[in-house]
Design a protein around this motif. Sequence first.
Motif, PDB file in Angstrom:
ATOM      1  N   LEU A  94      -0.311   6.512  -0.888  1.00  9.65           N
ATOM      2  CA  LEU A  94      -1.583   6.806  -0.218  1.00  9.65           C
ATOM      3  C   LEU A  94      -2.083   5.651   0.657  1.00  9.65           C
ATOM      4  O   LEU A  94      -2.982   5.831   1.475  1.00  9.65           O
ATOM      5  N   TYR A 144       7.049  -5.132  -0.784  1.00  4.80           N
ATOM      6  CA  TYR A 144       8.382  -4.742  -0.322  1.00  4.80           C
ATOM      7  C   TYR A 144       9.234  -5.922   0.166  1.00  4.80           C
ATOM      8  O   TYR A 144      10.367  -5.730   0.601  1.00  4.80           O
ATOM      9  N   PHE A 195       3.731  -4.296  11.089  1.00  9.49           N
ATOM     10  CA  PHE A 195       2.634  -3.329  11.215  1.00  9.49           C
ATOM     11  C   PHE A 195       1.580  -3.931  12.131  1.00  9.49           C
ATOM     12  O   PHE A 195       1.163  -5.081  11.940  1.00  9.49           O
TER      13      PHE A 195
HETATM   14  P1  ADP Z   1       3.034   3.044  -1.375  1.00  9.64           P
HETATM   15  O1  ADP Z   1       3.291   1.619  -0.985  1.00  9.64           O
HETATM   16  O2  ADP Z   1       2.061   3.183  -2.482  1.00  9.64           O
HETATM   17  O3  ADP Z   1       4.297   3.804  -1.625  1.00  9.64           O
HETATM   18  P2  ADP Z   1       2.046   3.458   1.340  1.00  9.64           P
HETATM   19  O4  ADP Z   1       1.350   4.654   1.916  1.00  9.64           O
HETATM   20  O5  ADP Z   1       1.318   2.168   1.425  1.00  9.64           O
HETATM   21  O6  ADP Z   1       2.346   3.833  -0.166  1.00  9.64           O
HETATM   22  O7  ADP Z   1       3.430   3.307   2.048  1.00  9.64           O
HETATM   23  C1  ADP Z   1       4.250   4.467   2.232  1.00  9.64           C
HETATM   24  C2  ADP Z   1       5.705   4.057   2.250  1.00  9.64           C
HETATM   25  O8  ADP Z   1       5.986   3.288   3.435  1.00  9.64           O
HETATM   26  C3  ADP Z   1       6.137   3.166   1.096  1.00  9.64           C
HETATM   27  O9  ADP Z   1       6.439   3.913  -0.058  1.00  9.64           O
HETATM   28  C4  ADP Z   1       7.378   2.493   1.682  1.00  9.64           C
HETATM   29  O10 ADP Z   1       8.468   3.390   1.609  1.00  9.64           O
HETATM   30  C5  ADP Z   1       7.008   2.331   3.166  1.00  9.64           C
HETATM   31  N1  ADP Z   1       6.476   0.977   3.461  1.00  9.64           N
HETATM   32  C6  ADP Z   1       5.185   0.634   3.625  1.00  9.64           C
HETATM   33  N2  ADP Z   1       5.062  -0.664   3.942  1.00  9.64           N
HETATM   34  C7  ADP Z   1       6.309  -1.171   3.983  1.00  9.64           C
HETATM   35  C8  ADP Z   1       6.852  -2.471   4.262  1.00  9.64           C
HETATM   36  N3  ADP Z   1       6.069  -3.518   4.570  1.00  9.64           N
HETATM   37  N4  ADP Z   1       8.209  -2.612   4.235  1.00  9.64           N
HETATM   38  C9  ADP Z   1       9.013  -1.557   3.927  1.00  9.64           C
HETATM   39  N5  ADP Z   1       8.564  -0.310   3.660  1.00  9.64           N
HETATM   40  C10 ADP Z   1       7.232  -0.112   3.674  1.00  9.64           C
END
Ligand code: ADP
Length: 260
Positions: A220, A164, A248
């Motif tokens: 997931l 991202y 995070f």
């Molecule tokens: P995925 O990445 O496969 O969509 P995740 O469960 O890992 O699934 O993340 C869920 C959602 O959280 C992502 O689709 C995104 O919208 C958001 N997200 C996760 N990590 C980040 C990040 N580092 N920066 C921005 N948005 C994030």
Amino acid sequence: LQKRVPVTGSKDELDDLASTFNQMLDRIQSLVSGIREMGDNMAHDLKSPVTRIRGTAELTLLQGETLEEFHSMAAGTIEESDRLLDMINTMLVISRTRAGEGDFHFESMDLTQMIQEACDLFAPVAEDKDIAFSCYAPGRFEVTADVNMLQRAFSNLLDNAIKYTNPGGQITVQMIKKTDALVAIQITDTGPGIALQFHERIFDRFFRVESSRTSPGSGLGLSFARAIVREHKGDIHVKSSPGEGACFTLTLPYCNFQVI
Ligand code: ADP
């Protein structure tokens, strides 16, 4: 998926391939039936990967003529099937872990070493995308953990940060001795950030923020990571606002700390 590649009985390589392909379709069909039998909304969530598999299989039936075409299209179907199996396995780990029935093998381990090894693996991927990557640790934290599971959980966070964050951005991994009992691992990125209303929902199975849907993903990763970390008596939280990147924080209990 009801359609079949005609098997002529000529016993040549193309015929063998056609019958192997039909067997593959049978297996996919039984997988789809299995999913239907699960009888809850999982079937709904798995609809898109199954649709993609069906699309590739149908394309093979309609357009495959030469041996090479069959080979390459069958490879596409296998790739999609593997992705679906991976999702199903991840879902199973999440639900078993949440039910307290996960298959964990806890042992004493060097968390700092695990984090550094994961960072060594991901740093070149970030740098390939022109993202600066750095990792800091004040010392060695010893924890009791399932190394493999914890590695997968942490990798999901690194994978997201890279996915991202746009080229030119920055990712920092920092281990912090939070208290005498807790270590925090912060993964900070300069990506698009996440609006407050989604801070809890992103940990739900399959939830993806609409604007992230252009990036590949199943929704997931965070759900898996949180379930695993909670099984280790820790947790994962996010601090972020749109346009300001995301941070995070994964916290874990540790049993020993040693300054390097
Ligand atoms: P995925 O990445 O496969 O969509 P995740 O469960 O890992 O699934 O993340 C869920 C959602 O959280 C992502 O689709 C995104 O919208 C958001 N997200 C996760 N990590 C980040 C990040 N580092 N920066 C921005 N948005 C994030």
